[in-house]
Design a protein around this motif. Structure first.
Motif, short mmCIF file in Angstrom:
data_model
loop_
_atom_site.label_atom_id
_atom_site.label_comp_id
_atom_site.label_asym_id
_atom_site.label_seq_id
_atom_site.Cartn_x
_atom_site.Cartn_y
_atom_site.Cartn_z
N SER A 145 0.81 -1.22 0.00
CA SER A 145 0.00 0.00 0.00
C SER A 145 0.85 1.27 0.00
N THR A 146 2.15 1.15 0.28
CA THR A 146 3.01 2.33 0.34
C THR A 146 3.82 2.54 -0.93
N VAL A 147 3.80 1.60 -1.85
CA VAL A 147 4.60 1.74 -3.08
C VAL A 147 4.07 2.93 -3.88
N THR A 148 4.98 3.87 -4.15
CA THR A 148 4.62 5.09 -4.86
C THR A 148 5.65 5.34 -5.95
N VAL A 149 5.19 5.65 -7.15
CA VAL A 149 6.07 5.96 -8.27
C VAL A 149 5.99 7.47 -8.51
N SER A 150 7.15 8.07 -8.75
CA SER A 150 7.19 9.51 -8.98
C SER A 150 6.55 9.87 -10.31
N PRO A 151 6.09 11.13 -10.45
CA PRO A 151 5.50 11.55 -11.73
C PRO A 151 6.46 11.43 -12.91
N ASP A 156 6.07 2.36 8.02
CA ASP A 156 5.16 1.26 8.34
C ASP A 156 4.03 1.27 7.31
N SER A 157 3.02 0.46 7.53
CA SER A 157 1.93 0.38 6.55
C SER A 157 1.08 1.65 6.49
N GLU A 158 1.21 2.52 7.49
CA GLU A 158 0.44 3.76 7.54
C GLU A 158 1.22 4.97 7.01
N THR A 159 2.49 4.79 6.69
CA THR A 159 3.32 5.88 6.20
C THR A 159 2.82 6.35 4.84
N GLU A 160 2.67 7.67 4.68
CA GLU A 160 2.26 8.24 3.40
C GLU A 160 3.48 8.81 2.70
N LEU A 161 3.63 8.49 1.42
CA LEU A 161 4.78 8.91 0.63
C LEU A 161 4.28 9.61 -0.63
N ILE A 162 4.66 10.89 -0.80
CA ILE A 162 4.18 11.67 -1.94
C ILE A 162 5.35 12.42 -2.57
N PHE A 163 5.55 12.21 -3.88
CA PHE A 163 6.60 12.90 -4.62
C PHE A 163 6.15 14.26 -5.08
N SER A 164 7.10 15.18 -5.23
CA SER A 164 6.83 16.46 -5.90
C SER A 164 6.67 16.17 -7.39
N PRO A 165 6.08 17.10 -8.15
CA PRO A 165 5.85 16.84 -9.57
C PRO A 165 7.11 16.45 -10.36
N GLY A 166 8.26 17.00 -10.01
CA GLY A 166 9.50 16.68 -10.73
C GLY A 166 10.22 15.45 -10.20
N GLY A 167 9.75 14.89 -9.07
CA GLY A 167 10.37 13.69 -8.51
C GLY A 167 11.59 13.95 -7.64
N ARG A 168 11.93 15.23 -7.41
CA ARG A 168 13.11 15.52 -6.60
C ARG A 168 12.82 15.42 -5.10
N ALA A 190 12.19 14.99 2.13
CA ALA A 190 13.52 14.52 1.75
C ALA A 190 13.84 15.06 0.36
N ASP A 191 15.02 15.68 0.22
CA ASP A 191 15.51 16.14 -1.07
C ASP A 191 16.34 14.99 -1.65
N LEU A 192 15.81 14.33 -2.67
CA LEU A 192 16.46 13.16 -3.25
C LEU A 192 17.40 13.50 -4.39
N GLY A 193 17.50 14.77 -4.72
CA GLY A 193 18.35 15.17 -5.85
C GLY A 193 17.57 15.11 -7.16
N VAL A 194 18.21 15.53 -8.22
CA VAL A 194 17.58 15.60 -9.53
C VAL A 194 17.49 14.20 -10.14
N PRO A 195 16.29 13.75 -10.56
CA PRO A 195 16.15 12.40 -11.10
C PRO A 195 17.02 12.14 -12.32
N GLU A 196 17.28 13.16 -13.12
CA GLU A 196 18.09 12.97 -14.34
C GLU A 196 19.53 12.59 -14.01
N ASP A 197 20.00 12.91 -12.79
CA ASP A 197 21.35 12.55 -12.41
C ASP A 197 21.48 11.04 -12.18
N GLY A 198 20.36 10.35 -11.95
CA GLY A 198 20.37 8.90 -11.81
C GLY A 198 20.77 8.37 -10.46
#
Length: 128
Positions: free
Chosen positions: A35-41, A86-98, A116-124
């Motif tokens: 239920s927590t699996v989230t894919v970025s835009p 946990d199973s109740e954790t909500e995970l939401i990406f910003s529109p750019g996925g950073r 969390a700032d994950l960095g620019v997705p294009e950097d891989g």
């Protein structure tokens, strides 16, 4: 071994291809809260929580020869609040996925939103 070797299908980038079923000790994903699996835009990042209390982020390569970047986020945010998934954790990406917004339990009965700032997705790669 690779359980998809005889099917003619490509092996997944991560998880789903171990004979053991994917224990984390053998390089698998472990027990993921589906239920927590989230894919970025942008489609190159995914995040989930698992039964070990971890928040796991992944950046997929731009092509099939690149490497997958897998990072387990720290279990405390910058102000010392527990950031346990946990199973109740909500995970939401910003529109750019950073950026990743994480709604998780605080030390008291309330919830906290950490970013969390994950960095620019294009950097891989993910840099937390």
């Amino acid at each position: 071994g690779d359980s998809v070797a005889d099917t003619g299908l490509p092996a997944p980038f991560i998880g789903g291809h171990l004979e053991s079923g994917g224990s984390t000790k053998e390089g698998g994903l472990g027990s993921v809260y589906g239920s927590t699996v989230t894919v970025s835009p942008c489609g190159r990042r995914a995040v989930w929580t698992n039964t070990d209390g971890q928040i796991v982020t992944v950046t997929l390569p731009k092509d099939s020869v690149g490497e997958v970047s897998v990072v387990i986020l720290p279990q405390q945010n910058e102000i010392g609040q527990p950031m346990v998934g946990d199973s109740e954790t909500e995970l939401i990406f910003s529109p750019g996925g950073r950026y990743l917004a994480i709604t998780h339990p605080a030390r008291n009965q309330f919830k906290v939103i950490s970013i969390a700032d994950l960095g620019v997705p294009e950097d891989g790669v993910i840099s937390v």
